[in-house]
Design a protein around this motif. Structure first.
Motif, PDB file in Angstrom:
ATOM      1  N   GLU A  89       0.838  -1.033  -0.026  1.00  0.00           N
ATOM      2  CA  GLU A  89       0.130   0.009  -0.039  1.00  0.00           C
ATOM      3  C   GLU A  89       0.827   1.356   0.116  1.00  0.00           C
ATOM      4  N   ARG A  90       0.215   2.534  -0.790  1.00  0.00           N
ATOM      5  CA  ARG A  90       0.859   3.732  -0.563  1.00  0.00           C
ATOM      6  C   ARG A  90       2.234   3.709  -1.265  1.00  0.00           C
ATOM      7  N   ALA A  91       2.530   2.984  -2.116  1.00  0.00           N
ATOM      8  CA  ALA A  91       3.778   2.977  -2.837  1.00  0.00           C
ATOM      9  C   ALA A  91       3.463   4.023  -4.302  1.00  0.00           C
ATOM     10  N   THR A  92       4.400   4.377  -4.507  1.00  0.00           N
ATOM     11  CA  THR A  92       4.592   4.955  -5.992  1.00  0.00           C
ATOM     12  C   THR A  92       4.722   3.732  -6.847  1.00  0.00           C
ATOM     13  N   VAL A  93       3.958   3.248  -7.598  1.00  0.00           N
ATOM     14  CA  VAL A  93       4.128   1.980  -8.779  1.00  0.00           C
ATOM     15  C   VAL A  93       4.657   2.615 -10.150  1.00  0.00           C
ATOM     16  N   ILE A  94       5.667   2.061 -10.601  1.00  0.00           N
ATOM     17  CA  ILE A  94       6.042   2.364 -12.102  1.00  0.00           C
ATOM     18  C   ILE A  94       5.870   0.745 -12.553  1.00  0.00           C
ATOM     19  N   ALA A  95       5.052   0.479 -13.282  1.00  0.00           N
ATOM     20  CA  ALA A  95       4.492  -0.742 -13.651  1.00  0.00           C
ATOM     21  C   ALA A  95       5.387  -1.328 -14.933  1.00  0.00           C
TER      22      ALA A  95
END
Length: 402
Positions: free
Chosen positions: A14-20
């Motif tokens: 949770e609450r991460a910045t995701v670079i997919a």
């Protein structure tokens, strides 16, 4: 970062910045759900329902990316050459410090003692210890009377048979045997550094071609250690798939070399830090080392400008320093931005080695191979080495101390 437990079937990050993926826009304040070793869902907190039984990881202020590939490793260091008998906890510690700690959830072993990497893979796959997905070429192929000077002692110490091949038929038979026994590719020392007055011994095009033809018939990639421009020519003639190194020893490439490599769909593992490590062993002056590295960077830049596919790799396990900071810095110095370097760590190797349907991106259905970074690589490329937490197939492999 707070982790509620060390092992679970269902996780929520949770609450991460995701670079997919390397070309995706960052998704801030995101949620990723992992179930049974795969990614179940990805999205904003308003979009993703968190399962009641999920074990939570608070990743606020962190950046989540797909698990990294290291496309050039070896298991030749003490503690990793007798893996069939080594106690699992000891072996896991060695693997973690060498690979998992830096975010590598998949690796390609480019040559070692016969059967050793396959034994390590079997123990990881059986759940005896945690570690990355391992692909391997098993034993490499050296030219006749061309065993590199830097591996002779290791082979002698462990009683390994000669990996030299003298005829195309001998090469063909051994290649078929290794591939049928579980090797995932083949490695050709087309330019073998033997030391002394002979310098570099080159493999004949006929032998190189025999191995490549055999591997390709079984759908497996062929790597080449070219060393020189002559080695590049033999590699092109044989039809190899990946260069395990560039060739700064021979000076700048001929004007059309990068275009020819790209036209032949040859990928490149720059492994620039390796050259620095080896030259320092020789106590060469810093200006000489910098000039040599500059040639390697020039070759990498030319290759990329021609549209070539770059795969990240460090030759770790042959070199002892597992820290990838310097490799990232040298690649950036050759003109690769953070997205290009991330692609060399994720989507490009997954695509090259046939794993794009399950590896290299954060998306539903993909393997839960994930790396949590302490800060944003878009701000500083060396953030790719600021690894806080690593998951492989839904199981935590590494957690940095708070």
């Amino acid at each position: 970062m707070k982790t509620e437990t060390a092992c679970a079937q269902t996780w929520v990050i949770e609450r991460a910045t995701v670079i997919a993926s390397p070309d995706a826009a960052p998704l801030a304040d995101a949620v990723v759900v992992v179930r049974d070793g795969r990614i179940a869902s990805v999205g904003s907190r308003s979009e993703v329902k968190v399962p009641d039984d999920a074990r939570r990881i608070d990743a606020a202020g962190r950046v989540l990316v797909a698990g990294f590939w290291n496309s050039h490793v070896h298991f030749l260091l003490p503690g990793l050459t007798e893996v069939a008998e080594a106690p699992a906890p000891v072996l896991e510690l060695e693997v973690r410090s060498l690979l998992s700690r830096w975010g590598f959830t998949s690796v390609f072993d480019l040559g070692g003692l016969p059967g050793n990497a396959r034994s390590l893979r079997a123990r990881i796959d059986a759940g005896e210890l945690r570690g990355p997905r391992i692909l391997t070429v098993d034993a490499p192929f050296y030219p006749a009377d061309g065993t590199p000077h830097y591996v002779r002692d290791v082979m002698k110490q462990h009683g390994a048979p000669s990996a030299e091949v003298a005829t195309p038929e001998q090469a063909r038979v051994r290649a078929r045997t290794q591939l049928e026994e579980g090797a995932d590719g083949a490695k050709l020392f087309i330019g073998a550094l033997v030391g002394g007055p002979r310098g570099v011994v080159h493999m004949t095009p006929a032998i190189a071609g025999a191995v490549a033809e055999t591997a390709h018939a079984l759908g497996r990639p062929v790597f080449a250690h070219p060393s020189t421009t002559q080695g590049l020519e033999i590699a092109l003639q044989a039809g190899v798939d990946v260069l395990a190194h560039s060739t700064p020893i021979d000076g700048p490439w001929p004007e059309d070399m990068a275009e020819r490599l790209v036209a032949a769909d040859v990928a490149l593992v720059p492994s620039l830090k390796l050259f620095e490590v080896e030259l320092r062993k020789e106590s060469l002056p810093p200006p000489v080392i910098e000039r040599f590295l500059g040639i390697g960077q020039q070759q990498l830049r030319a290759f990329r400008e021609a549209g070539g596919q770059v795969l990240f790799g460090t030759d770790v396990g042959y070199i002892t320093d597992s820290d990838p900071h310097r490799e990232y810095a040298l690649m950036a110095g050759a003109g690769m931005d953070w997205r290009a370097i991330l692609a060399s760590l994720t989507t490009e190797p997954a695509r090259r080695f046939g794993h794009a349907a399950r590896s290299g991106r954060i998306a539903p259905g993909m393997d839960a191979d994930l790396v949590l970074l302490g800060h944003d690589p878009a701000t500083e490329v060396l953030a790719l080495a600021d690894v806080v937490w690593v998951m492989r197939a839904g199981e935590i492999q590494y957690e940095a101390a708070e």
